[in-house]
Scaffold this motif. Structure first.
Motif, PDB file in Angstrom:
ATOM      1  N   PRO A 105       0.840  -1.203   0.000  1.00 17.04           N
ATOM      2  CA  PRO A 105       0.000   0.000   0.000  1.00 17.04           C
ATOM      3  C   PRO A 105       0.871   1.249   0.000  1.00 17.04           C
ATOM      4  O   PRO A 105       1.871   1.317   0.719  1.00 17.04           O
ATOM      5  CB  PRO A 105      -0.783  -0.124   1.312  1.00 17.04           C
ATOM      6  CG  PRO A 105       0.110  -0.921   2.208  1.00 17.04           C
ATOM      7  CD  PRO A 105       0.850  -1.882   1.314  1.00 17.04           C
ATOM      8  N   LEU A 106       0.527   2.202  -0.807  1.00 10.07           N
ATOM      9  CA  LEU A 106       1.270   3.459  -0.884  1.00 10.07           C
ATOM     10  C   LEU A 106       0.445   4.582  -0.280  1.00 10.07           C
ATOM     11  O   LEU A 106      -0.754   4.699  -0.550  1.00 10.07           O
ATOM     12  CB  LEU A 106       1.605   3.786  -2.337  1.00 10.07           C
ATOM     13  CG  LEU A 106       2.531   2.800  -3.060  1.00 10.07           C
ATOM     14  CD1 LEU A 106       2.626   3.148  -4.544  1.00 10.07           C
ATOM     15  CD2 LEU A 106       3.913   2.796  -2.425  1.00 10.07           C
ATOM     16  N   ILE A 135       7.105  -0.714  -9.029  1.00 10.76           N
ATOM     17  CA  ILE A 135       8.479  -0.249  -9.239  1.00 10.76           C
ATOM     18  C   ILE A 135       8.832   0.832  -8.214  1.00 10.76           C
ATOM     19  O   ILE A 135       9.919   0.809  -7.618  1.00 10.76           O
ATOM     20  CB  ILE A 135       8.649   0.261 -10.681  1.00 10.76           C
ATOM     21  CG1 ILE A 135       8.461  -0.893 -11.676  1.00 10.76           C
ATOM     22  CG2 ILE A 135      10.022   0.901 -10.866  1.00 10.76           C
ATOM     23  CD1 ILE A 135       8.380  -0.449 -13.127  1.00 10.76           C
ATOM     24  N   ALA A 136       7.922   1.766  -7.993  1.00 14.29           N
ATOM     25  CA  ALA A 136       8.167   2.801  -6.989  1.00 14.29           C
ATOM     26  C   ALA A 136       8.279   2.201  -5.592  1.00 14.29           C
ATOM     27  O   ALA A 136       9.153   2.588  -4.805  1.00 14.29           O
ATOM     28  CB  ALA A 136       7.049   3.833  -7.030  1.00 14.29           C
ATOM     29  N   ALA A 137       7.402   1.239  -5.275  1.00 14.44           N
ATOM     30  CA  ALA A 137       7.447   0.590  -3.959  1.00 14.44           C
ATOM     31  C   ALA A 137       8.766  -0.141  -3.756  1.00 14.44           C
ATOM     32  O   ALA A 137       9.317  -0.155  -2.648  1.00 14.44           O
ATOM     33  CB  ALA A 137       6.272  -0.377  -3.808  1.00 14.44           C
ATOM     34  N   ALA A 138       9.276  -0.750  -4.822  1.00 15.17           N
ATOM     35  CA  ALA A 138      10.566  -1.442  -4.727  1.00 15.17           C
ATOM     36  C   ALA A 138      11.685  -0.467  -4.369  1.00 15.17           C
ATOM     37  O   ALA A 138      12.547  -0.769  -3.532  1.00 15.17           O
ATOM     38  CB  ALA A 138      10.881  -2.160  -6.039  1.00 15.17           C
ATOM     39  N   GLY A 139      11.692   0.703  -5.002  1.00 16.89           N
ATOM     40  CA  GLY A 139      12.718   1.690  -4.694  1.00 16.89           C
ATOM     41  C   GLY A 139      12.653   2.159  -3.251  1.00 16.89           C
ATOM     42  O   GLY A 139      13.675   2.289  -2.571  1.00 16.89           O
ATOM     43  N   ASP A 198       5.658   6.395   0.663  1.00 15.51           N
ATOM     44  CA  ASP A 198       5.066   7.538  -0.035  1.00 15.51           C
ATOM     45  C   ASP A 198       5.752   7.728  -1.378  1.00 15.51           C
ATOM     46  O   ASP A 198       6.864   8.249  -1.461  1.00 15.51           O
ATOM     47  CB  ASP A 198       5.232   8.793   0.827  1.00 15.51           C
ATOM     48  CG  ASP A 198       4.601  10.026   0.197  1.00 15.51           C
ATOM     49  OD1 ASP A 198       3.870   9.878  -0.803  1.00 15.51           O
ATOM     50  OD2 ASP A 198       4.837  11.134   0.710  1.00 15.51           O
ATOM     51  N   ALA A 199       5.090   7.292  -2.446  1.00  9.51           N
ATOM     52  CA  ALA A 199       5.651   7.444  -3.791  1.00  9.51           C
ATOM     53  C   ALA A 199       5.409   8.833  -4.363  1.00  9.51           C
ATOM     54  O   ALA A 199       5.978   9.178  -5.403  1.00  9.51           O
ATOM     55  CB  ALA A 199       5.066   6.383  -4.722  1.00  9.51           C
ATOM     56  N   ALA A 252      15.974  14.821   0.255  1.00  4.51           N
ATOM     57  CA  ALA A 252      16.192  14.287   1.599  1.00  4.51           C
ATOM     58  C   ALA A 252      15.254  14.908   2.624  1.00  4.51           C
ATOM     59  O   ALA A 252      15.035  14.325   3.696  1.00  4.51           O
ATOM     60  CB  ALA A 252      17.645  14.499   2.020  1.00  4.51           C
ATOM     61  N   ALA A 253      14.685  16.052   2.293  1.00  2.00           N
ATOM     62  CA  ALA A 253      13.730  16.684   3.212  1.00  2.00           C
ATOM     63  C   ALA A 253      12.471  15.845   3.382  1.00  2.00           C
ATOM     64  O   ALA A 253      11.725  16.034   4.351  1.00  2.00           O
ATOM     65  CB  ALA A 253      13.366  18.079   2.701  1.00  2.00           C
ATOM     66  N   SER A 254      12.229  14.898   2.482  1.00  2.00           N
ATOM     67  CA  SER A 254      11.037  14.047   2.584  1.00  2.00           C
ATOM     68  C   SER A 254      11.250  12.855   3.513  1.00  2.00           C
ATOM     69  O   SER A 254      10.308  12.103   3.777  1.00  2.00           O
ATOM     70  CB  SER A 254      10.629  13.549   1.196  1.00  2.00           C
ATOM     71  OG  SER A 254      11.644  12.754   0.623  1.00  2.00           O
TER      72      SER A 254
END
Length: 226
Positions: free
Chosen positions: A55-56, A81-85, A118-119, A147-149
């Motif tokens: 879940p994102l 793909i985003a979740a993998a990163g 959080d993608a 990096a602020a995220s």
């Protein structure tokens, strides 16, 4: 010799920007690693089956999601793909990009912190497919996040696994002096151009297009994904 299957993969580049300059997080792969041993790389790895069920907190924004759908090599969705990163970043560095959420469906580092990945913070920067003749081949998608995220201390690598050593923030204008894979050098050049396009207190701009080194066919191919 049969070529290995091409697997979708994701790397997550953390960019730390200050008025004094920008830095990027990198680590060194082990000497015995089957893929790119002893090279400095960004956190990342192959898409796992579970990434498609993660879940994102927020999905990838446009046009990043749409660009990931261009000429896919496999069946992995943009969300997977985003979740993998985000998962690989958490595993290899101990650093999390997420938002508060209930439930345990997220990967362990996120669930333990009460977060979902959080993608919505990610910018799709670069894509490259490993050339033939390598022991492993990936359709590698490179994302950048400010990096602020991050949730928590950006200098706390206490929960990192041992896949990457010498984790540290490297000044962006010095990173190319490290022992890098060729494609990482190319990605750093794209990253430098993107970082220079915005002040430290401004959001990173959306790239006009995503460079794509396609090595699936008999001859290398370079295109821009609009």
């Amino acid at each position: 010799m049969t070529e290995p299957a091409i697997r979708d993969a994701a790397s997550l580049i953390l960019l730390r920007r200050t008025p004094r300059g920008a830095a990027v997080l990198m680590g060194m792969r082990g000497q015995s690693a089957a893929f790119m041993p002893s090279k400095y790389v960004f956190p990342g790895g192959a898409v796992d089956p579970g990434d498609g069920r993660t879940p994102l907190a927020r999905p990838l924004a446009e046009p990043h999601r749409r660009r990931l759908l261009v000429e896919p090599s496999g069946a992995a969705s943009p969300g997977a793909i985003a979740a993998a990163g985000l998962r690989e970043l958490a595993e290899e560095t101990g650093l999390l990009i997420g938002r508060p959420a209930a439930g345990t469906e997220a990967p362990a580092p996120f669930a333990e912190a009460g977060l979902w990945p959080d993608a919505g913070t990610l910018t799709y920067l670069f894509r490259a497919i490993t050339p033939p003749g390598r022991p492993r081949r990936f359709d590698a998608h490179f994302f950048v996040a400010d990096a602020a995220s991050l949730v928590g201390d950006p200098d706390d690598f206490g929960r990192a696994c041992d896949e990457l050593s010498h984790l540290h923030w490297v000044a962006l204008d010095e990173a190319r002096r490290l022992d890098l894979p060729f494609i990482t050098e190319v990605v750093l050049a794209e990253l430098s151009a993107l970082a220079a396009a915005a002040a430290p207190d401004e959001a990173l701009p959306v790239p006009a297009s995503v460079p794509f080194f396609d090595n699936r066919g008999p001859s290398p191919r370079f295109v821009q994904i609009d």
